[in-house]
Design an enzyme around this catalytic site. Structure first.
Site, PDB file in Angstrom:
ATOM      1  N   ASP A 187      -6.925   4.207  -4.589  1.00 51.72           N
ATOM      2  CA  ASP A 187      -7.555   4.526  -2.959  1.00 51.72           C
ATOM      3  C   ASP A 187      -8.270   5.506  -2.466  1.00 51.72           C
ATOM      4  O   ASP A 187      -8.879   6.617  -4.111  1.00 51.72           O
ATOM      5  CB  ASP A 187      -6.675   3.883  -2.019  1.00 51.72           C
ATOM      6  CG  ASP A 187      -7.454   3.986  -0.942  1.00 51.72           C
ATOM      7  OD1 ASP A 187      -7.161   2.204  -0.462  1.00 51.72           O
ATOM      8  OD2 ASP A 187      -7.146   4.288   0.359  1.00 51.72           O
TER       9      ASP A 187
ATOM     10  N   LYS B  12       1.338  -1.135   0.194  1.00 52.82           N
ATOM     11  CA  LYS B  12       0.498  -0.090   0.232  1.00 52.82           C
ATOM     12  C   LYS B  12       0.786   1.157   0.086  1.00 52.82           C
ATOM     13  O   LYS B  12       1.987   1.029   1.119  1.00 52.82           O
ATOM     14  CB  LYS B  12      -1.303   0.539   0.840  1.00 52.82           C
ATOM     15  CG  LYS B  12      -2.336   0.860   0.834  1.00 52.82           C
ATOM     16  CD  LYS B  12      -3.362   0.104   0.788  1.00 52.82           C
ATOM     17  CE  LYS B  12      -4.340   1.469   0.446  1.00 52.82           C
ATOM     18  NZ  LYS B  12      -5.156   0.506  -0.026  1.00 52.82           N
TER      19      LYS B  12
HETATM   20  P1  NDP Z   1     -13.652   8.040  -2.740  1.00 49.60           P
HETATM   21  O1  NDP Z   1     -11.963   8.728  -2.556  1.00 49.60           O
HETATM   22  O2  NDP Z   1     -13.633   7.669  -3.740  1.00 49.60           O
HETATM   23  O3  NDP Z   1     -14.040   8.200  -1.593  1.00 49.60           O
HETATM   24  C1  NDP Z   1     -13.575   8.232   0.025  1.00 49.60           C
HETATM   25  C2  NDP Z   1     -15.165   8.587   0.743  1.00 49.60           C
HETATM   26  O4  NDP Z   1     -15.184   8.690   2.445  1.00 49.60           O
HETATM   27  C3  NDP Z   1     -15.756  10.047   0.450  1.00 49.60           C
HETATM   28  O5  NDP Z   1     -17.101  10.000   0.530  1.00 49.60           O
HETATM   29  C4  NDP Z   1     -15.068  11.140   1.698  1.00 49.60           C
HETATM   30  O6  NDP Z   1     -15.571  12.400   2.255  1.00 49.60           O
HETATM   31  C5  NDP Z   1     -15.595   9.653   2.486  1.00 49.60           C
HETATM   32  N1  NDP Z   1     -14.392   9.930   3.534  1.00 49.60           N
HETATM   33  C6  NDP Z   1     -13.225  10.257   4.077  1.00 49.60           C
HETATM   34  N2  NDP Z   1     -12.802  10.347   5.120  1.00 49.60           N
HETATM   35  C7  NDP Z   1     -13.778  10.453   6.105  1.00 49.60           C
HETATM   36  C8  NDP Z   1     -14.899  10.343   7.841  1.00 49.60           C
HETATM   37  N3  NDP Z   1     -12.991  11.216   8.323  1.00 49.60           N
HETATM   38  N4  NDP Z   1     -15.774  10.519   7.627  1.00 49.60           N
HETATM   39  C9  NDP Z   1     -16.323  10.543   7.034  1.00 49.60           C
HETATM   40  N5  NDP Z   1     -16.333   9.971   5.370  1.00 49.60           N
HETATM   41  C10 NDP Z   1     -14.913  10.458   5.094  1.00 49.60           C
HETATM   42  O7  NDP Z   1     -12.505   6.674  -1.770  1.00 49.60           O
HETATM   43  P2  NDP Z   1     -12.966   5.031  -1.904  1.00 49.60           P
HETATM   44  O8  NDP Z   1     -14.617   4.715  -2.278  1.00 49.60           O
HETATM   45  O9  NDP Z   1     -11.940   4.521  -2.985  1.00 49.60           O
HETATM   46  O10 NDP Z   1     -12.739   4.350  -0.596  1.00 49.60           O
HETATM   47  C11 NDP Z   1     -13.167   3.855   0.272  1.00 49.60           C
HETATM   48  C12 NDP Z   1     -13.117   3.137   1.734  1.00 49.60           C
HETATM   49  O11 NDP Z   1     -13.361   1.857   0.649  1.00 49.60           O
HETATM   50  C13 NDP Z   1     -11.207   3.264   1.942  1.00 49.60           C
HETATM   51  O12 NDP Z   1     -11.451   3.478   3.471  1.00 49.60           O
HETATM   52  C14 NDP Z   1     -10.295   2.437   1.169  1.00 49.60           C
HETATM   53  O13 NDP Z   1      -9.478   2.190   1.407  1.00 49.60           O
HETATM   54  C15 NDP Z   1     -11.446   1.075   1.051  1.00 49.60           C
HETATM   55  N6  NDP Z   1     -11.192   0.274  -0.428  1.00 49.60           N
HETATM   56  C16 NDP Z   1     -11.240   0.887  -1.317  1.00 49.60           C
HETATM   57  C17 NDP Z   1     -11.024   0.656  -2.671  1.00 49.60           C
HETATM   58  C18 NDP Z   1     -11.465   0.791  -3.901  1.00 49.60           C
HETATM   59  O14 NDP Z   1     -11.601   0.130  -5.283  1.00 49.60           O
HETATM   60  N7  NDP Z   1     -11.177   1.898  -4.520  1.00 49.60           N
HETATM   61  C19 NDP Z   1     -10.752  -1.508  -2.305  1.00 49.60           C
HETATM   62  C20 NDP Z   1     -10.992  -1.332  -1.106  1.00 49.60           C
HETATM   63  C21 NDP Z   1     -11.602  -0.598  -0.014  1.00 49.60           C
HETATM   64  P3  NDP Z   1     -14.628  13.427   1.424  1.00 49.60           P
HETATM   65  O15 NDP Z   1     -14.991  13.908   0.358  1.00 49.60           O
HETATM   66  O16 NDP Z   1     -15.444  14.752   2.332  1.00 49.60           O
HETATM   67  O17 NDP Z   1     -13.214  12.706   1.529  1.00 49.60           O
END
Ligand code: NDP
Length: 449
Positions: free
Chosen positions: A169, A129
């Site tokens: 991510d 990562k």
């Molecule tokens: P994105 O950047 O596309 O989206 C992240 C989302 O989470 C945004 O809506 C963001 O809001 C919100 N967020 C971030 N920090 C916080 C917080 N402290 N409280 C509430 N909301 C928050 O990321 P992904 O959707 O790709 O990833 C989301 C999760 O899934 C992560 O844990 C990632 O590691 C995991 N994951 C992702 C994969 C992938 O294929 N993308 C695969 C497996 C796991 P804001 O815009 O306000 O920051």
């Protein structure tokens, strides 16, 4: 969660002594070690070979400076990492995160989790990562491009299609992967599958964008069917986040007949009792890169609430935390349980604190850990690597079918491993055990490294 086996206790203590300031990493190690006791007791040869000592220490962890110029011509400096944790079963594989909270502890926890997740997919991928404390919010396209180019100039020394294949991510989507890929190609004069999540015109796989969210729902559907003879149809569903994982989890949940009533970002959450209208959300988040609160401007019957944790007070039968680590704490779990939640499945990595997980398990809530339930993203990245190696593309239906089969397999391997070791129904234990067994066998076969 606690550890009783003396060998595993010693390992955990060593990690605490070495890295006392890495709480996320320590949590991830505790979560894994506390479930591996029956395997370690069945295999005394692992202790003799110092297997666990090696498993909890990354093979390599690099930290580097990323200097870039903003639109005012001012020099900015960020800190970046790549942790190459374990390559026993394949080249390192795992995403890159761009978020101001990124530090070594967070990248190590994510890389450690990734080892077991990648093993569960059944594909030959090791665990890694990376990321940086760069904040993409509010940056222009040109600034994002300059940052990505500078980041890749350094990162390119450590990665390669047979060595380490990063992906997206938090904060890293198609735009960032495009800039990173372009820079790698320019530096190496080589057109290779060094990153996954690429655009469809330059080696990306169909369904990669949707894969984590879709995969999460395939897992939940199978879990409900096998363990409760039930389905997601008509279930009130609360989803947190509004990024890549959350949006496509919501899309598949709706396709399967669930009623998704929330989404959130780090500022607050929306509640739409009529069911979230995803076309509006996609416009806001994917096209305009806006905030989730803008939804209520277009859907006046929906509500916006400041503060993202309030989302867990919304009564639901299925809760899918899809935002970030530690977004669902014990008091949130208690609220969900009191409101009758039946299923909690993690789209994000380690979104539930360890005591929240324990509370779900004690209350008999079906709990699916992220390393199993969100493995669809990396699995489809593995399929992208296959297609790149063959210089060939599968159709959307072919990829989706493979993704579905992989998720169903992960559920059954997880469920069966828990049963085999006397922990029937405990999918956290099952996922760790099933993921670990393959890694352990490969590490034993390859000697002391
Ligand atoms: P994105 O950047 O596309 O989206 C992240 C989302 O989470 C945004 O809506 C963001 O809001 C919100 N967020 C971030 N920090 C916080 C917080 N402290 N409280 C509430 N909301 C928050 O990321 P992904 O959707 O790709 O990833 C989301 C999760 O899934 C992560 O844990 C990632 O590691 C995991 N994951 C992702 C994969 C992938 O294929 N993308 C695969 C497996 C796991 P804001 O815009 O306000 O920051």
């Amino acid at each position: 969660m606690s550890i009783h086996n003396p060998y595993l206790q010693k390992i955990y203590q060593q990690v605490c002594d070495r890295d006392p300031n890495q709480p996320e990493f320590l949590n991830a190690v505790m979560e894994v070690l506390s479930t591996l006791e029956p395997v370690i007791e069945r295999h005394p040869e692992y202790e003799a070979a110092g297997l666990m000592e090696r498993l909890v220490e990354p093979e390599r962890a690099v930290q580097f400076r990323v200097a870039w110029q903003d639109d005012q011509g001012k020099t900015q400096v960020n800190r970046a990492f790549r942790v190459q944790f374990n390559s026993a079963i394949g080249p390192y594989k795992g995403g890159l995160r761009l978020h101001p909270s990124v530090n070594l502890s967070i990248i190590k926890f994510l890389a450690f989790e990734q080892i077991f997740k990648n093993s569960l997919t059944g594909l030959p991928m090791g665990g890694g990562k990376g990321g940086s404390d760069f904040d993409p919010k509010g940056k222009s396209d040109a600034e994002i491009m300059r940052f990505c180019q500078s980041f890749m100039t350094e990162l390119s020394r450590y990665i390669g299609p047979e060595t380490d294949v990063p992906a997206g991510d938090i904060g890293v989507g198609a735009r960032e992967i495009g800039y990173l890929f372009g820079q790698y190609k320019r530096l190496r004069n080589e057109y290779s599958g060094v990153l996954t999540g690429k655009g469809l015109t330059f080696g990306g796989s169909l369904v990669r964008t949707q894969a984590t969210g879709y995969g999460l729902l395939y897992f939940v559907q199978e879990m409900l069917s096998v363990m409760k003879n039930d389905s997601v149809k008509d279930k009130i569903t609360v989803i947190s986040g509004s990024g890549n994982v959350a949006i496509y989890a919501a899309e598949k949940a709706q396709e399967l007949g669930a009623k998704v009533v929330t989404l959130s970002d780090s500022n607050g959450y929306i509640y739409d009792k009529n069911g979230i209208q995803l076309d509006i959300v996609k416009q806001i988040k994917e096209v305009r890169r806006g905030r989730i609160r803008e939804y209520v401007e277009q859907v006046p019957t929906a509500e916006y609430h400041e503060g993202s944790r309030g989302i867990w007070r919304v009564p639901c039968e299925i809760a899918l935390p899809c935002a970030t680590q530690n977004e669902l704490l014990l008091e949130d779990a208690e609220k969900l349980i009191a409101n009758g939640v039946k299923v909690v499945a993690e789209g994000a990595n380690m979104p539930c604190s360890l005591d929240a997980v324990a509370a779900f398990q004690k209350a008999g809530v079906l709990y699916a850990p992220g390393k199993a339930a969100n493995a669809g993203g990396v699995a489809t990245s593995g399929l992208e690597m296959c297609q790149n190696a063959m210089k060939y593309s599968w159709s959307a239906q072919e990829v989706d079918q493979k993704l579905h089969d992989i998720m169903v397999n992960i559920f059954h391997n997880t469920y069966n491993a828990a049963k085999e070791y006397g922990k029937e129904g405990n999918l956290l234990a099952g996922a760790n055990i099933a993921g670990f067994e393959k890694i352990a066998q490969a590490m034993m076969a390859q000697g002391v490294l």
